[in-house]
Scaffold this active site. Structure first.
Site, PDB file in Angstrom:
ATOM      1  N   GLU A   1       0.850  -1.195   0.000  1.00  0.00           N
ATOM      2  CA  GLU A   1       0.000   0.000   0.000  1.00  0.00           C
ATOM      3  C   GLU A   1       0.886   1.245   0.000  1.00  0.00           C
ATOM      4  O   GLU A   1       1.879   1.300   0.729  1.00  0.00           O
ATOM      5  CB  GLU A   1      -0.893  -0.006   1.245  1.00  0.00           C
TER       6      GLU A   1
ATOM      7  N   HIS B   1      -8.109   2.907  -3.892  1.00  0.00           N
ATOM      8  CA  HIS B   1      -8.988   3.126  -2.736  1.00  0.00           C
ATOM      9  C   HIS B   1      -9.984   4.229  -3.121  1.00  0.00           C
ATOM     10  O   HIS B   1      -9.619   5.186  -3.810  1.00  0.00           O
ATOM     11  CB  HIS B   1      -8.199   3.621  -1.518  1.00  0.00           C
TER      12      HIS B   1
ATOM     13  N   ALA C   1     -10.022  11.174   2.571  1.00  0.00           N
ATOM     14  CA  ALA C   1     -11.387  10.955   3.078  1.00  0.00           C
ATOM     15  C   ALA C   1     -12.359  11.984   2.515  1.00  0.00           C
ATOM     16  O   ALA C   1     -13.570  11.854   2.643  1.00  0.00           O
ATOM     17  CB  ALA C   1     -11.402  11.000   4.593  1.00  0.00           C
TER      18      ALA C   1
ATOM     19  N   ARG D   1     -15.731   3.560   3.413  1.00  0.00           N
ATOM     20  CA  ARG D   1     -16.573   4.661   3.869  1.00  0.00           C
ATOM     21  C   ARG D   1     -15.744   5.927   4.068  1.00  0.00           C
ATOM     22  O   ARG D   1     -16.145   7.013   3.715  1.00  0.00           O
ATOM     23  CB  ARG D   1     -17.239   4.282   5.197  1.00  0.00           C
TER      24      ARG D   1
ATOM     25  N   TYR E   1     -11.644  -5.517  10.037  1.00  0.00           N
ATOM     26  CA  TYR E   1     -10.974  -5.081  11.268  1.00  0.00           C
ATOM     27  C   TYR E   1     -10.829  -6.253  12.248  1.00  0.00           C
ATOM     28  O   TYR E   1     -11.792  -6.596  12.957  1.00  0.00           O
ATOM     29  CB  TYR E   1     -11.781  -3.927  11.900  1.00  0.00           C
TER      30      TYR E   1
ATOM     31  N   THR F   1      -3.894   4.839  -1.619  1.00  0.00           N
ATOM     32  CA  THR F   1      -4.894   5.405  -0.715  1.00  0.00           C
ATOM     33  C   THR F   1      -5.583   6.631  -1.324  1.00  0.00           C
ATOM     34  O   THR F   1      -5.078   7.247  -2.269  1.00  0.00           O
ATOM     35  CB  THR F   1      -4.279   5.815   0.647  1.00  0.00           C
TER      36      THR F   1
ATOM     37  N   HIS G   1     -14.081  -2.679  14.345  1.00  0.00           N
ATOM     38  CA  HIS G   1     -13.970  -1.259  13.966  1.00  0.00           C
ATOM     39  C   HIS G   1     -14.272  -0.402  15.194  1.00  0.00           C
ATOM     40  O   HIS G   1     -15.119  -0.771  16.015  1.00  0.00           O
ATOM     41  CB  HIS G   1     -14.952  -0.960  12.826  1.00  0.00           C
TER      42      HIS G   1
ATOM     43  N   GLN H   1       4.945   7.637  15.540  1.00  0.00           N
ATOM     44  CA  GLN H   1       4.020   7.456  14.416  1.00  0.00           C
ATOM     45  C   GLN H   1       3.067   6.284  14.683  1.00  0.00           C
ATOM     46  O   GLN H   1       1.869   6.380  14.455  1.00  0.00           O
ATOM     47  CB  GLN H   1       4.860   7.191  13.158  1.00  0.00           C
TER      48      GLN H   1
HETATM   49  P1  FAD Z   1     -17.799   0.426   6.869  1.00  0.00           P
HETATM   50  O1  FAD Z   1     -17.656  -0.922   6.300  1.00  0.00           O
HETATM   51  O2  FAD Z   1     -18.967   1.251   6.407  1.00  0.00           O
HETATM   52  O3  FAD Z   1     -17.844   0.296   8.456  1.00  0.00           O
HETATM   53  C1  FAD Z   1     -17.774   1.460   9.284  1.00  0.00           C
HETATM   54  C2  FAD Z   1     -18.534   1.218  10.583  1.00  0.00           C
HETATM   55  O4  FAD Z   1     -19.938   1.182  10.313  1.00  0.00           O
HETATM   56  C3  FAD Z   1     -18.206  -0.107  11.263  1.00  0.00           C
HETATM   57  O5  FAD Z   1     -18.229   0.109  12.645  1.00  0.00           O
HETATM   58  C4  FAD Z   1     -19.355  -1.024  10.829  1.00  0.00           C
HETATM   59  O6  FAD Z   1     -19.591  -2.061  11.758  1.00  0.00           O
HETATM   60  C5  FAD Z   1     -20.495  -0.028  10.785  1.00  0.00           C
HETATM   61  N1  FAD Z   1     -21.556  -0.399   9.838  1.00  0.00           N
HETATM   62  C6  FAD Z   1     -21.397  -0.834   8.574  1.00  0.00           C
HETATM   63  N2  FAD Z   1     -22.605  -1.052   8.002  1.00  0.00           N
HETATM   64  C7  FAD Z   1     -23.543  -0.727   8.925  1.00  0.00           C
HETATM   65  C8  FAD Z   1     -24.960  -0.707   8.936  1.00  0.00           C
HETATM   66  N3  FAD Z   1     -25.663  -1.083   7.858  1.00  0.00           N
HETATM   67  N4  FAD Z   1     -25.604  -0.314  10.082  1.00  0.00           N
HETATM   68  C9  FAD Z   1     -24.894   0.073  11.172  1.00  0.00           C
HETATM   69  N5  FAD Z   1     -23.541   0.087  11.211  1.00  0.00           N
HETATM   70  C10 FAD Z   1     -22.875  -0.302  10.107  1.00  0.00           C
HETATM   71  N6  FAD Z   1      -9.515   5.753   4.831  1.00  0.00           N
HETATM   72  C11 FAD Z   1      -9.326   6.738   3.916  1.00  0.00           C
HETATM   73  O7  FAD Z   1      -9.821   7.861   4.106  1.00  0.00           O
HETATM   74  N7  FAD Z   1      -8.582   6.529   2.776  1.00  0.00           N
HETATM   75  C12 FAD Z   1      -8.029   5.329   2.494  1.00  0.00           C
HETATM   76  O8  FAD Z   1      -7.380   5.166   1.455  1.00  0.00           O
HETATM   77  C13 FAD Z   1      -8.199   4.265   3.437  1.00  0.00           C
HETATM   78  N8  FAD Z   1      -7.667   3.038   3.219  1.00  0.00           N
HETATM   79  C14 FAD Z   1      -7.881   2.005   4.109  1.00  0.00           C
HETATM   80  C15 FAD Z   1      -7.340   0.738   3.853  1.00  0.00           C
HETATM   81  C16 FAD Z   1      -7.557  -0.306   4.743  1.00  0.00           C
HETATM   82  C17 FAD Z   1      -6.964  -1.661   4.452  1.00  0.00           C
HETATM   83  C18 FAD Z   1      -8.322  -0.096   5.926  1.00  0.00           C
HETATM   84  C19 FAD Z   1      -8.556  -1.219   6.887  1.00  0.00           C
HETATM   85  C20 FAD Z   1      -8.861   1.150   6.197  1.00  0.00           C
HETATM   86  C21 FAD Z   1      -8.649   2.220   5.291  1.00  0.00           C
HETATM   87  N9  FAD Z   1      -9.172   3.493   5.526  1.00  0.00           N
HETATM   88  C22 FAD Z   1      -8.970   4.514   4.619  1.00  0.00           C
HETATM   89  C23 FAD Z   1      -9.878   3.802   6.783  1.00  0.00           C
HETATM   90  C24 FAD Z   1     -11.414   3.628   6.679  1.00  0.00           C
HETATM   91  O9  FAD Z   1     -11.945   4.598   5.811  1.00  0.00           O
HETATM   92  C25 FAD Z   1     -11.971   3.782   8.090  1.00  0.00           C
HETATM   93  O10 FAD Z   1     -11.573   2.715   8.893  1.00  0.00           O
HETATM   94  C26 FAD Z   1     -13.465   4.020   8.197  1.00  0.00           C
HETATM   95  O11 FAD Z   1     -13.754   4.468   9.525  1.00  0.00           O
HETATM   96  C27 FAD Z   1     -14.343   2.803   7.940  1.00  0.00           C
HETATM   97  O12 FAD Z   1     -14.327   2.455   6.633  1.00  0.00           O
HETATM   98  P2  FAD Z   1     -15.016   1.072   6.137  1.00  0.00           P
HETATM   99  O13 FAD Z   1     -14.971   1.095   4.668  1.00  0.00           O
HETATM  100  O14 FAD Z   1     -14.442  -0.074   6.847  1.00  0.00           O
HETATM  101  O15 FAD Z   1     -16.529   1.353   6.643  1.00  0.00           O
END
Ligand code: FAD
Length: 286
Positions: A17, A78, A51, A108, A144, A48, A148, A211
């Protein structure tokens, strides 16, 4: 090549990444890093995406195009959705389609207290559905091992993950973790819940104590006592901390591979030395 196809060879997948250089820097500044990373022959490199809240992060798409065009390595783009409208996401999908970039990590994005979300997408699963309906893309998702940070509990988190996969995710990349037991426990629960897609383990090699502490406070990963001891012992000796951080990451990877993990995703932090060192150590294992 679609990323889901890479998992059909029977060999563990290896991916890196990276993040795009800042807007005021030339994109070409990343060439020295990319050259080294690509010589290590990863299956794909993920890029990446901001956001959002301050315009669209077109740098990600530019860099993904460059990886494909100049280095012939498959990029995984991403894409976050919380702070974008459907129209804006559609424009990005048009651009990716036109460039022949077919792999997206649908996210998200983290909430920013200073930015009002756009309301078109609430969860990554909404974006997954939108991309699936648009058509023509492979869709990866995040997961996660320690849950999460916003999840009510781990059971609900796994249920939400199952829903995201059912909407069209065919590959998962995990958040960083420093204790493999979290990954094994999570993987087992995911499989029991019927989540059958490949799950890549996200590994963050540590080279800087401050970090890593900032990062884990944001993402909620825990630091095992043995890991904290290593960091405390070597925090003021840069080279020693580098060696210790690499050794720790390699020992995590060796154990994961011995336990038949689907793939290893290394958060390189754009540091080619990190990727090179780790790949040298594990070159006969993959
Ligand atoms: P989701 O899958 O939507 O989950 C977020 C939360 O919502 C979780 O707690 C989940 O349980 C909950 N949830 C999901 N669906 C529902 C529902 N229907 N009802 C109620 N609750 C629900 N961020 C960036 O800004 N840029 C990046 O490039 C980036 N790259 C990443 C790469 C990796 C490998 C990882 C692990 C994370 C990355 N992130 C990045 C961070 C990520 O955007 C955050 O962790 C964010 O808070 C959650 O994203 P998600 O896609 O997992 O969200």
């Amino acid at each position: 090549m679609r990323i889901e196809e890479m998992f059909k060879t029977g060999k563990p997948v290896l991916s890196f990444e990276i993040f795009p250089p800042k807007r005021n820097r030339e994109l070409e500044e990343i060439d020295d890093t990319l050259k080294v990373l690509c010589e290590l022959e990863p299956d794909f490199i993920s890029v990446t995406f901001g956001a959002g809240g301050s315009g669209i992060s077109s740098r990600t798409v530019e860099l993904a195009k460059k990886i494909r065009r100049d280095y012939h390595v498959e990029p995984l783009v991403h894409l976050t959705c919380l702070n974008y409208t459907k129209q804006e996401i559609c424009e990005i999908l048009n651009e990716l389609e036109a460039a022949g970039l077919e792999n997206i990590l649908a996210l998200r994005g983290d909430r920013n207290p200073d930015v009002e979300p756009k309301q078109d997408f609430q969860y990554a699963s909404d974006l997954v559905k939108f991309i699936r309906e648009y058509g023509g893309f492979h869709i990866s998702g995040a997961c996660y091992p320690e849950g999460h940070t916003e999840a009510k509990n781990r059971i609900q988190d796994i249920r939400n993950l199952k829903h995201k996969v059912d909407e069209g995710v065919t590959h998962l990349v995990s958040q960083l973790f420093f204790d493999n037991e979290f990954f094994y426990g999570f993987q087992e629960k995911a499989r029991i819940a019927g989540i059958d897609v490949p799950i890549e383990a996200g590994i963050m090699p540590v080279i800087n104590k401050a970090q890593i502490e900032r990062m884990v406070s944001l993402c909620g990963a825990s630091l095992p006592a043995k890991f904290q001891r290593i960091m405390s012992k070597y925090e003021n000796r840069k080279e020693a901390l580098f060696d210790a951080g690499m050794a720790y990451a390699v020992s995590q990877i060796v154990e994961l591979l011995a336990n038949d993990v689907d793939g290893i995703h290394i958060f390189t932090m754009n540091n080619p030395k990190v990727a090179k060192r780790i790949c040298t150590e594990i070159r006969n294992l993959i």
